[in-house]
Design a protein around this motif. Sequence first.
Motif, PDB file in Angstrom:
ATOM      1  N   ARG A 117       0.707  -1.162  -0.043  1.00 46.79           N
ATOM      2  CA  ARG A 117       0.018   0.185  -0.037  1.00 46.79           C
ATOM      3  C   ARG A 117       0.887   1.302  -0.001  1.00 46.79           C
ATOM      4  O   ARG A 117       0.755   2.129  -0.938  1.00 46.79           O
ATOM      5  CB  ARG A 117      -1.062  -0.058   1.204  1.00 46.79           C
ATOM      6  N   CYS A 118       1.815   1.648   0.857  1.00 43.05           N
ATOM      7  CA  CYS A 118       2.347   2.610   0.932  1.00 43.05           C
ATOM      8  C   CYS A 118       3.905   2.557   0.518  1.00 43.05           C
ATOM      9  O   CYS A 118       4.559   3.544   0.302  1.00 43.05           O
ATOM     10  CB  CYS A 118       2.627   3.028   2.452  1.00 43.05           C
ATOM     11  N   GLY A 119       4.432   1.312   0.532  1.00 40.31           N
ATOM     12  CA  GLY A 119       5.615   1.090  -0.369  1.00 40.31           C
ATOM     13  C   GLY A 119       6.902   0.999   0.557  1.00 40.31           C
ATOM     14  O   GLY A 119       8.010   0.989   0.120  1.00 40.31           O
ATOM     15  N   ARG A 120       6.730   1.204   1.832  1.00 43.02           N
ATOM     16  CA  ARG A 120       7.658   1.049   2.859  1.00 43.02           C
ATOM     17  C   ARG A 120       8.401  -0.084   2.809  1.00 43.02           C
ATOM     18  O   ARG A 120       8.131  -1.343   2.599  1.00 43.02           O
ATOM     19  CB  ARG A 120       7.126   1.249   4.132  1.00 43.02           C
ATOM     20  N   PHE A 121       9.892   0.085   2.754  1.00 45.01           N
ATOM     21  CA  PHE A 121      10.721  -1.000   2.437  1.00 45.01           C
ATOM     22  C   PHE A 121      11.099  -1.345   3.729  1.00 45.01           C
ATOM     23  O   PHE A 121      11.322  -2.548   4.349  1.00 45.01           O
ATOM     24  CB  PHE A 121      11.908  -0.590   1.731  1.00 45.01           C
ATOM     25  N   GLY A 122      11.627  -0.665   4.859  1.00 42.36           N
ATOM     26  CA  GLY A 122      11.757  -0.887   6.138  1.00 42.36           C
ATOM     27  C   GLY A 122      13.210  -1.511   6.577  1.00 42.36           C
ATOM     28  O   GLY A 122      13.191  -2.169   7.653  1.00 42.36           O
ATOM     29  N   LEU A 123      13.938  -1.312   5.692  1.00 48.47           N
ATOM     30  CA  LEU A 123      15.552  -1.976   6.087  1.00 48.47           C
ATOM     31  C   LEU A 123      16.504  -0.717   6.119  1.00 48.47           C
ATOM     32  O   LEU A 123      16.313   0.385   5.639  1.00 48.47           O
ATOM     33  CB  LEU A 123      15.959  -2.798   4.710  1.00 48.47           C
ATOM     34  N   THR A 124      17.479  -1.157   7.254  1.00 44.32           N
ATOM     35  CA  THR A 124      18.762  -0.161   7.335  1.00 44.32           C
ATOM     36  C   THR A 124      19.678  -0.468   6.440  1.00 44.32           C
ATOM     37  O   THR A 124      19.725  -1.339   5.755  1.00 44.32           O
ATOM     38  CB  THR A 124      19.115  -0.275   8.554  1.00 44.32           C
ATOM     39  N   LEU A 125      20.426   0.795   5.969  1.00 47.49           N
ATOM     40  CA  LEU A 125      21.399   0.604   4.873  1.00 47.49           C
ATOM     41  C   LEU A 125      22.295  -0.603   5.325  1.00 47.49           C
ATOM     42  O   LEU A 125      23.059  -0.261   6.278  1.00 47.49           O
ATOM     43  CB  LEU A 125      22.059   1.883   4.709  1.00 47.49           C
ATOM     44  N   PRO A 126      22.475  -1.432   4.502  1.00 51.86           N
ATOM     45  CA  PRO A 126      23.460  -2.634   4.712  1.00 51.86           C
ATOM     46  C   PRO A 126      24.953  -2.285   4.861  1.00 51.86           C
ATOM     47  O   PRO A 126      25.235  -1.359   4.055  1.00 51.86           O
ATOM     48  CB  PRO A 126      23.204  -3.572   3.687  1.00 51.86           C
ATOM     49  N   LYS A 127      25.467  -2.590   5.587  1.00 51.03           N
ATOM     50  CA  LYS A 127      27.281  -2.538   5.803  1.00 51.03           C
ATOM     51  C   LYS A 127      27.825  -3.925   5.632  1.00 51.03           C
ATOM     52  O   LYS A 127      27.797  -4.660   6.812  1.00 51.03           O
ATOM     53  CB  LYS A 127      27.622  -1.637   6.772  1.00 51.03           C
ATOM     54  N   PRO A 128      28.645  -4.233   4.579  1.00 47.89           N
ATOM     55  CA  PRO A 128      28.684  -3.355   3.581  1.00 47.89           C
ATOM     56  C   PRO A 128      27.854  -3.428   2.398  1.00 47.89           C
ATOM     57  O   PRO A 128      26.981  -4.331   2.488  1.00 47.89           O
ATOM     58  CB  PRO A 128      30.171  -4.156   2.874  1.00 47.89           C
ATOM     59  N   LEU A 129      27.601  -2.511   1.578  1.00 51.12           N
ATOM     60  CA  LEU A 129      26.675  -2.214   0.615  1.00 51.12           C
ATOM     61  C   LEU A 129      27.227  -2.912  -0.671  1.00 51.12           C
ATOM     62  O   LEU A 129      28.278  -2.472  -1.102  1.00 51.12           O
ATOM     63  CB  LEU A 129      26.210  -0.553   0.381  1.00 51.12           C
ATOM     64  N   LEU A 130      26.447  -3.828  -1.491  1.00 43.39           N
ATOM     65  CA  LEU A 130      26.775  -4.242  -2.538  1.00 43.39           C
ATOM     66  C   LEU A 130      25.632  -4.004  -3.538  1.00 43.39           C
ATOM     67  O   LEU A 130      24.278  -3.809  -3.412  1.00 43.39           O
ATOM     68  CB  LEU A 130      26.984  -6.058  -2.290  1.00 43.39           C
ATOM     69  N   LEU A 131      26.040  -3.772  -4.835  1.00 44.54           N
ATOM     70  CA  LEU A 131      25.019  -3.432  -5.939  1.00 44.54           C
ATOM     71  C   LEU A 131      24.875  -4.592  -6.861  1.00 44.54           C
ATOM     72  O   LEU A 131      25.537  -5.469  -6.961  1.00 44.54           O
ATOM     73  CB  LEU A 131      25.692  -2.250  -6.754  1.00 44.54           C
ATOM     74  N   ASP A 132      23.324  -4.815  -7.296  1.00 44.59           N
ATOM     75  CA  ASP A 132      23.005  -5.654  -7.985  1.00 44.59           C
ATOM     76  C   ASP A 132      23.256  -5.346  -9.330  1.00 44.59           C
ATOM     77  O   ASP A 132      22.392  -4.327 -10.005  1.00 44.59           O
ATOM     78  CB  ASP A 132      21.526  -5.720  -7.814  1.00 44.59           C
ATOM     79  N   ALA A 133      24.385  -5.844 -10.141  1.00 43.39           N
ATOM     80  CA  ALA A 133      24.829  -5.124 -11.418  1.00 43.39           C
ATOM     81  C   ALA A 133      23.685  -5.300 -12.579  1.00 43.39           C
ATOM     82  O   ALA A 133      23.436  -4.535 -13.365  1.00 43.39           O
ATOM     83  CB  ALA A 133      25.913  -5.956 -11.749  1.00 43.39           C
ATOM     84  N   ALA A 134      22.680  -6.459 -12.252  1.00 38.14           N
ATOM     85  CA  ALA A 134      21.550  -6.523 -12.982  1.00 38.14           C
ATOM     86  C   ALA A 134      20.650  -5.431 -13.206  1.00 38.14           C
ATOM     87  O   ALA A 134      19.831  -5.105 -14.176  1.00 38.14           O
ATOM     88  CB  ALA A 134      20.877  -7.903 -13.101  1.00 38.14           C
ATOM     89  N   THR A 135      20.306  -4.590 -12.164  1.00 35.55           N
ATOM     90  CA  THR A 135      19.499  -3.682 -11.872  1.00 35.55           C
ATOM     91  C   THR A 135      20.175  -2.025 -12.238  1.00 35.55           C
ATOM     92  O   THR A 135      19.297  -1.052 -12.333  1.00 35.55           O
ATOM     93  CB  THR A 135      18.799  -3.619 -10.372  1.00 35.55           C
TER      94      THR A 135
END
Length: 242
Positions: free
Chosen positions: A177-195
């Motif tokens: 409904r509101c789109g809330r993801f609700g996660l804190t920024l991960p450490k370390p942050l990795l990127l999904d290359a496919a996106t």
Amino acid sequence: MRYFRIKEDREAGYTGDVDAAHKWKLPGVFGCPACKATWGDNSRAYPSVDLTPVASLANFEKARAEPIEEYERLRALVLPYLPPGAVLEPGSALGPLVGNAQGRFGPLVSPNPWWLLIQREALEKLQSEDLRGLKGCRTQLRFRQRNSPELLELELLPLGRAHPDCLPPDRKPPCPRCGRFGLTLPKPLLLDAATLPNHLDVFRLEDFSTVIVCTERFVDACQRLGLDGVAFHPLPTPMVST
């Protein structure tokens, strides 16, 4: 292609300070009926948006939380004015930065992790390098000094996501409904290359919108042209999602 996170470079020696907010904003959500959360996030900003044709502009001038039905009503009024590729969420910021600025600024400025400002001359130099997607938007900053710079805000579209390997395995999907993801920024942050987008050299992440990402093309151009004020932190991009 390598990718980097852009942050303020506190070792650069600049003294610039910006005390500002975007002219308009969507309200946050009070007690979402689906996830029960009260929240809003102003890290998504679209400074090119002009809401002056919208009636009852006062509805967009004060940060607050509203029942989701009112948020959805106001969101629908804003949608026709968004740039292509824009994504709204509760608390999204719209229009130019308005406020005060003072001190000595570098060519690139990041007053907080989710804003990227740039002096006009620096933007023109980068655009001459054929970097993709550099859209500078006027600000309404009042400088308390003579010989003040012209600071523009780069409009950053939300594209690209964190790699699943850096996220909790038991994570829940965004609220329907509101789109809330609700996660804190991960450490370390990795990127999904496919996106990751192949048509932009600077953007913000879709799922963690406080993170500004650029390509190595952007980094190379800034370093070659001597454009400082921000630091570039490498972000790993594992190729296979799990």
